[in-house]
Design an enzyme around this catalytic site. Structure first.
Site, short mmCIF file in Angstrom:
data_model
loop_
_atom_site.label_atom_id
_atom_site.label_comp_id
_atom_site.label_asym_id
_atom_site.label_seq_id
_atom_site.Cartn_x
_atom_site.Cartn_y
_atom_site.Cartn_z
N GLY A 211 -4.87 24.76 9.13
CA GLY A 211 -4.32 25.02 10.47
C GLY A 211 -5.15 26.07 11.18
O GLY A 211 -6.30 26.33 10.80
N ASN A 212 -4.60 26.68 12.21
CA ASN A 212 -5.30 27.75 12.91
C ASN A 212 -4.28 28.69 13.54
O ASN A 212 -3.08 28.50 13.40
CB ASN A 212 -6.28 27.18 13.94
N HIS A 213 -4.80 29.70 14.25
CA HIS A 213 -3.92 30.78 14.72
C HIS A 213 -3.24 30.51 16.05
O HIS A 213 -2.63 31.42 16.62
CB HIS A 213 -4.75 32.07 14.88
N SER A 214 -3.33 29.32 16.58
CA SER A 214 -2.73 29.10 17.91
C SER A 214 -1.21 29.30 17.84
O SER A 214 -0.54 28.75 16.97
CB SER A 214 -3.05 27.68 18.40
N ALA A 279 -4.96 23.72 20.08
CA ALA A 279 -6.10 23.97 19.19
C ALA A 279 -5.99 22.93 18.07
O ALA A 279 -5.29 23.14 17.07
CB ALA A 279 -6.03 25.39 18.65
#
Ligand code: PMT
Length: 401
Positions: A211-214, A279
């Site tokens: 995943g990512n930090h969005s 994102a």
């Protein structure tokens, strides 16, 4: 925007302050608002349906069914309203609201409401100060509801302290203020805006993902702003803690990039404007392990495969849609952003760089530059709500060209 012509749903629960609601209804009706009243069964002990319906000029509902056998649709009531006011809101009704205890028409309607909700609590002072009430009011505020605090004075019990429902005039002023401060011009009336937001999660096994930090904040701010301007908004979001309570916004939650792609294309033909602030993970694990991957070796190699590029696909299939992309960059920012504008067949791209403090992921702020094929505009660091306004102002200006 005045209160005139607005649809106000008042939910009365069973407290002595219910008698004051007559004055509130009369005030709203005088100002030209449409008022629909629903009541909990206990509220009928304090006020009559007849007195309320005489003032509101509409039938009053207390149950899911009327005596003549017709169904009083809580969903229709909820979607009808521009605002919902729960007044007086007893400790019991407050608790049911925040815990989702849906055992009467008022709570079912509240749980179906997408409009802003105002709560005017009324109870005895010890109940009002009790930690459970404090917590419940905090939870209500965390849902985005507006609590109109109880006032101090003599209470029905004879005790003196805080717990009296705010005066009808105070409640009315709060609602006036709400409509006045939402005096946004309806510049996107009739438009359908699709917004992607948040991260996507690509499963590795039943417990892990890429995943990512969005946080979704940028996309949710855009959705709120587009709705304020009168657009119908389709918000497609990956997993985030953001919530939205707005009847013009249809929220669709997805998890992976493939799910986001499928959801976007359920609506793509019907939209006027598409804004891709999500994102999206560029790669996903080739295989999703059925069981939790065990920690055996020193190294673990994962094979990743490219995810669909949702925005590029939107660009390829563009017929009439105005497409806005985002570019999140760490180097060669402007060139990369302009490259994406071309490659994805966009009308406009919003660049945010992780090299700018306060920009990009998670923060409540962002700093952007906007590019079209012929224009460039740079903006200061601002709250994401303000950035959303800048972006939509720019979109509207382009649409007028
Ligand atoms: O959610 P927040 O915490 O508020 O943070 C906001 C944000 C930083 C996520 C947002 O402002 C932002 O920059 N979103 C785009 C992030 C991104 O993935 O940028 P990109 O340069 O990798 O992608 C370019 C564009 O293609 C983006 O519009 C993206 O949504 C889209 N894309 C990318 C890959 C992919 N597989 N499908 C896509 O649709």
């Amino acid at each position: 925007m005045s209160i005139s012509g607005k649809k106000i749903l008042i939910a009365i629960s069973g407290g002595i302050a219910a008698y004051k609601i007559h004055f509130l209804i009369r005030d709203f009706v005088k100002k030209g608002a449409e008022v629909q009243v629903i009541m909990t069964p206990d509220a009928e002990q304090f006020v009559t349906k007849l007195s309320i319906s005489t003032l509101s000029k509409k039938p009053v509902y207390t149950d899911f069914y009327s005596d003549n056998g017709t169904w009083n649709s809580h969903v229709e009531l909820a979607l009808w309203a521009d605002v919902m006011i729960v007044a007086p809101c007893t400790a019991n009704t407050l608790s049911k609201m925040v815990h989702g205890m849906c055992d009467n028409l008022v709570i079912a309607t509240y749980m179906s409401a997408k409009c802003p909700v105002f709560i005017a609590p009324a109870m005895d002072l010890d109940m009002y100060m009790h930690p459970s009430t404090r917590k419940n009011l905090e939870m209500a505020e965390s849902f985005g509801h507006v609590v109109i605090p109880a006032e101090s004075g003599e209470l029905a019990s004879g005790l003196i302290g805080q717990g009296r429902m705010a005066e009808p005039e105070t409640i009315s002023n709060t609602i006036d203020h709400f409509f006045n401060s939402h005096q946004e011009a309806q510049t996107l009336q009739g438009k359908v805006v699709l917004i992607t937001a948040g991260p996507t999660y690509e499963a590795l096994d039943p417990v892990r993902f890429i995943g990512n930090h969005s946080s979704g904040k940028m996309g949710f701010s855009l959705a709120e702003e587009a709705s304020k301007r009168g657009a119908k908004v389709i918000l497609i979001s990956g997993p985030t803690a953001q919530t939205i309570n707005d009847k013009n916004v249809e929220l669709h939650k997805i998890t992976s990039a493939k799910e986001m792609l499928a959801k976007v294309f359920e609506f793509y033909d019907t939209i006027d404007i598409g804004i891709a602030s999500a994102a999206v993970a560029d790669y996903a694990p080739k295989e999703v392990a059925k069981e939790k991957i065990k920690k055996n070796d020193e190294n673990l190699t994962l094979e990743l495969v490219k995810n669909p590029d949702i925005l590029k696909t939107m660009g390829e299939k563009k017929t009439h849609q105005f497409l806005v992309g985002f570019a999140l960059e760490t180097q060669n920012e402007e060139d990369n952003a302009k490259g994406k504008l071309e490659k994805k067949n966009l009308d406009m791209i919003v660049l945010n760089s992780l090299r700018d403090e306060g920009a990009g992921f998670k923060n409540d702020t962002n700093k952007i530059k906007i590019f079209t094929r012929t224009e460039k505009k740079e903006f200061d660091l601002k709250s994401k709500d303000e950035v959303a306004k800048d972006i939509l102002n720019f979109v509207e200006a382009q649409l007028l060209k």
